[in-house]
Scaffold this active site. Structure first.
Site, short mmCIF file in Angstrom:
data_model
loop_
_atom_site.label_atom_id
_atom_site.label_comp_id
_atom_site.label_asym_id
_atom_site.label_seq_id
_atom_site.Cartn_x
_atom_site.Cartn_y
_atom_site.Cartn_z
N LYS A 82 -10.33 7.97 -5.59
CA LYS A 82 -9.02 7.43 -5.18
C LYS A 82 -8.06 7.38 -6.37
O LYS A 82 -6.88 7.67 -6.25
CB LYS A 82 -9.18 6.05 -4.55
CG LYS A 82 -7.86 5.33 -4.25
CD LYS A 82 -7.12 5.97 -3.11
CE LYS A 82 -5.65 5.65 -2.97
NZ LYS A 82 -5.16 4.33 -3.10
N SER B 8 -6.26 5.39 1.32
CA SER B 8 -4.92 5.91 1.04
C SER B 8 -4.12 6.09 2.32
O SER B 8 -4.69 6.36 3.37
CB SER B 8 -4.98 7.24 0.29
OG SER B 8 -3.65 7.70 0.09
N GLU C 95 -0.98 12.36 -7.07
CA GLU C 95 0.24 11.90 -6.38
C GLU C 95 1.39 11.72 -7.39
O GLU C 95 2.53 12.12 -7.11
CB GLU C 95 -0.11 10.58 -5.68
CG GLU C 95 0.97 9.90 -4.91
CD GLU C 95 0.46 8.55 -4.37
OE1 GLU C 95 -0.61 8.48 -3.74
OE2 GLU C 95 1.15 7.54 -4.61
N HIS D 93 -6.83 10.82 -6.98
CA HIS D 93 -5.87 11.09 -5.89
C HIS D 93 -4.50 10.55 -6.28
O HIS D 93 -3.48 11.23 -6.16
CB HIS D 93 -6.37 10.45 -4.58
CG HIS D 93 -5.32 10.28 -3.53
ND1 HIS D 93 -4.34 9.31 -3.59
CD2 HIS D 93 -5.06 10.97 -2.39
CE1 HIS D 93 -3.54 9.41 -2.55
NE2 HIS D 93 -3.96 10.40 -1.80
N ASN D 94 -4.47 9.32 -6.79
CA ASN D 94 -3.19 8.72 -7.18
C ASN D 94 -2.57 9.43 -8.37
O ASN D 94 -1.34 9.59 -8.43
CB ASN D 94 -3.37 7.23 -7.50
CG ASN D 94 -3.57 6.39 -6.26
OD1 ASN D 94 -3.93 6.91 -5.20
ND2 ASN D 94 -3.35 5.11 -6.36
P1 NBP Z 1 -2.19 -7.28 -2.37
O1 NBP Z 1 -2.75 -6.38 -3.41
O2 NBP Z 1 -0.77 -7.68 -2.45
O3 NBP Z 1 -3.10 -8.62 -2.34
C1 NBP Z 1 -2.80 -9.69 -1.48
C2 NBP Z 1 -4.07 -10.20 -0.85
O4 NBP Z 1 -4.99 -10.65 -1.87
C3 NBP Z 1 -3.80 -11.42 0.03
O5 NBP Z 1 -4.66 -11.38 1.14
C4 NBP Z 1 -4.16 -12.57 -0.89
O6 NBP Z 1 -4.52 -13.76 -0.25
C5 NBP Z 1 -5.36 -12.00 -1.58
N1 NBP Z 1 -5.79 -12.73 -2.76
C6 NBP Z 1 -5.20 -12.85 -3.98
BR1 NBP Z 1 -3.58 -12.13 -4.44
N2 NBP Z 1 -5.89 -13.60 -4.84
C7 NBP Z 1 -6.97 -13.99 -4.14
C8 NBP Z 1 -8.08 -14.80 -4.48
N3 NBP Z 1 -8.22 -15.30 -5.69
N4 NBP Z 1 -9.01 -15.03 -3.53
C9 NBP Z 1 -8.88 -14.50 -2.30
N5 NBP Z 1 -7.84 -13.72 -1.92
C10 NBP Z 1 -6.90 -13.48 -2.83
O7 NBP Z 1 -2.47 -6.68 -0.91
P2 NBP Z 1 -2.26 -5.20 -0.36
O8 NBP Z 1 -0.98 -4.62 -0.80
O9 NBP Z 1 -2.57 -5.29 1.09
O10 NBP Z 1 -3.41 -4.36 -1.09
C11 NBP Z 1 -4.79 -4.68 -0.98
C12 NBP Z 1 -5.58 -3.70 -1.84
O11 NBP Z 1 -5.36 -2.38 -1.34
C13 NBP Z 1 -5.13 -3.67 -3.31
O12 NBP Z 1 -6.23 -3.40 -4.11
C14 NBP Z 1 -4.18 -2.51 -3.35
O13 NBP Z 1 -4.09 -1.94 -4.65
C15 NBP Z 1 -4.83 -1.55 -2.37
N6 NBP Z 1 -3.92 -0.59 -1.76
C16 NBP Z 1 -2.65 -0.94 -1.40
C17 NBP Z 1 -1.82 0.00 -0.81
C18 NBP Z 1 -0.43 -0.37 -0.39
O14 NBP Z 1 0.29 0.55 0.06
N7 NBP Z 1 -0.03 -1.63 -0.45
C19 NBP Z 1 -2.29 1.30 -0.57
C20 NBP Z 1 -3.60 1.62 -0.92
C21 NBP Z 1 -4.40 0.67 -1.51
P3 NBP Z 1 -3.40 -14.90 0.02
O15 NBP Z 1 -2.69 -14.45 1.25
O16 NBP Z 1 -4.21 -16.12 0.21
O17 NBP Z 1 -2.52 -14.95 -1.19
#
Ligand code: NBP
Length: 494
Positions: free
Chosen positions: A190, A135, A197, A193-194
């Site tokens: 987690k 988080s 939130e 937590h959300n």
């Molecule tokens: P995203 O949730 O937007 O996912 C994008 C990533 O997933 C890219 O690296 C993409 O690769 C990869 N991906 C996908 Br889509 N399909 C794939 C596949 N079939 N094989 C391999 N890679 C694949 O990224 P994020 O926002 O950084 O979040 C990552 C995780 O962390 C999620 O579970 C999210 O819920 C969690 N999270 C996010 C936040 C936030 O603030 N964003 C906070 C806390 C937790 P590509 O580049 O090749 O498309």
């Protein structure tokens, strides 16, 4: 020998917002890290940032094989891809190059049962598995998130030194990470937590609505008030950013940007899961549920606009219009209502965690969870220290509201809380979160509820039986027959 010294301490696959920033954070703490992403442009981007941000020890890899083989054994690989099928696909891409004893750490917002399935699947291949809640968003990932790792304890021990360094650090309370427990406990914690939130954000939005509509406060006054609240017992990340939001001007016109934002809330599912889990476990979580309902209702923008026309024509007046409001008193009352409502919301979240822990045998330490939420995460707040201390005083505490310190605070705030909710109801301003919290408190604190009547109704139409307050056993009464005959209801022991 030469080759092994060049191997990375850890690997990270998935270089979108979270992965890229967490990888840089790890490298920034001096841990050499290998990174990989399905689409190679993100590898280039990350390598470029590592150079720009101080020649950090980060190496980019373009094939899963090169990536895995570049990490020292036993390998620890964090995955930060979209939850669900992408995690399974990433695991199967990497697993073919992993060796027994290596570990996969999924840092996504994953459904806890998916983690439990993956633990079973990877265990068959001798691979260790952690589901780790992360988080703090982008900034947290880069500069210190709150980390909630659950699953294989051995996998946790292999990366404990790294996680303790990269997590947010809280003065006198250490790094915001701890081993949560077995199975999918890290993801579950987690998720809750959300959910909490969601509750916090809803309650803050209600405080804003009451101050703006009832008190007529301007955005600059609101900014000042939230700034001052952030120097009080309400001090928290969400209060701090709320103050900042009121200060931002609109680049396309007069006034502040906040007034130009469409009133439709987005969501990604963890709040819904929290409410579903609360229902599954028979835990009352009305504040969190009210927050979720409010997001659903906010989505009905056109319907709400229509309803607002219907009811204006139907003659619903603005009751408070023209009434003199003591602004200073209103601000103080709303502050107290917000704080008391928040205590109830956290009590619901904590009780959900305890119920799940009991069901799954996770042995969650609620005080320790409050400690790791004190920094790095979205709900970070000074107030969490009081929660930590409440569970330290009594690990088996039935409900936060009956902890002696919190009970005193609830008593001190209840008059103001009732005034705010009462005034909002009278003015027709919905405060579902504050109302839900107050109803939760008022229901929980009563020794006798009207549930006796519900039990009698159930027994009358369904012979569901009832218990008595004055003798043991389960009873059934022929209510309708006795009522017609005008006889006393003795009730037969079942
Ligand atoms: P995203 O949730 O937007 O996912 C994008 C990533 O997933 C890219 O690296 C993409 O690769 C990869 N991906 C996908 Br889509 N399909 C794939 C596949 N079939 N094989 C391999 N890679 C694949 O990224 P994020 O926002 O950084 O979040 C990552 C995780 O962390 C999620 O579970 C999210 O819920 C969690 N999270 C996010 C936040 C936030 O603030 N964003 C906070 C806390 C937790 P590509 O580049 O090749 O498309």
């Amino acid at each position: 020998m030469e080759a092994s010294t060049a191997l990375s301490r850890i690997g990270l696959a998935g270089l979108a917002v979270m992965g890229q920033n967490l990888a840089l954070n790890i490298a920034d703490h001096g841990f050499p890290i290998s990174v990989y992403n399905r689409t190679s442009s993100k590898v280039d981007e990350t390598v470029h940032r590592a150079e720009q941000e101080g020649h950090l020890p980060l190496t980019g890899h373009y094939t899963p094989r090169d990536f895995v083989l570049s990490i020292q054994r036993p390998r620890s690989i964090i995955i930060l891809v979209k939850a669900g099928a992408p995690v399974d696909q990433t695991i199967s891409t990497l697993a073919q190059f992993l060796s027994p004893g290596d570990a996969i750490i999924d840092g996504g917002n994953e459904w806890y049962e998916n983690t439990e399935r993956r633990i079973r699947e990877t265990t068959e291949r001798g691979i260790l598995y952690l589901g780790m809640g992360v988080s703090g968003g982008e900034d947290g990932a880069r500069h210190g998130p709150s980390l909630m790792p659950g699953g294989s304890f051995d996998a946790y021990k292999n990366v404990e030194d790294v996680l303790q360094k990269v997590a947010a650090q809280v003065k006198d309370d250490g790094p915001c990470v701890t081993y949560i427990g077995e199975g999918g406990s890290g993801n579950f914690v987690k998720m809750v937590h959300n959910g909490i939130e969601y509750g916090d954000m809803q309650l803050i939005s209600e405080a804003y609505d009451v101050l703006k509509i009832v008190g007529g406060l301007s955005n600059s006054e609101l900014a000042e008030i939230f700034d001052s609240w952030n120097r009080s017992e309400l001090e928290s990340f969400l209060i701090e950013i709320t103050a900042d939001i009121f200060k931002v001007k609109d680049e396309f016109g007069d006034g502040e940007l906040v007034d130009k934002i469409l009133d439709k809330t987005g969501m990604k599912g963890t709040g819904k899961w929290t409410v579903q889990q609360a229902a599954e476990l028979s835990i009352a979580a009305p504040t969190i549920a009210a927050s979720l309902d409010c997001r659903y209702l906010s989505g009905l923008k056109e319907e709400r606009e229509n309803a607002s026309r219907v009811f204006k024509e139907a003659g619903i007046a603005e009751v408070l219009a023209g009434r003199a409001i003591d602004k200073k008193r209103l601000v103080d009352d709303v502050k107290q209502a917000l704080y008391a409502s928040k205590i109830c919301s956290y009590a619901q979240g904590m009780n959900l965690l305890r119920a799940k822990s009991d069901e799954k045998g996770w042995n969650l330490n609620l005080g320790e969870l409050a400690r790791i939420w004190k920094g790095g995460c979205i709900i970070r707040a000074v107030f969490l220290d009081r929660i930590k201390k409440a569970y330290e005083r009594n690990r088996g505490l039935a409900n936060l509201v009956v902890d002696p310190d919190f009970a005193k605070e609830m008593v001190q705030r209840q008059a103001a809380w009732r005034r705010v909710v009462g005034m909002a109801i009278e003015a027709g301003i919905s405060t579902p979160g504050m109302c839900a919290s107050l109803a939760y408190f008022d229901t929980y604190r009563r020794a006798r509820l009207p549930a006796n009547l519900v039990q009698a109704q159930r027994d009358l139409f369904g012979a569901h039986t009832y218990e008595r307050v004055d003798r043991p056993g389960s009873f059934h009464t022929e209510w309708t027959k006795l009522a017609k005959e005008g006889k006393a209801g003795v009730g037969a022991l079942n």
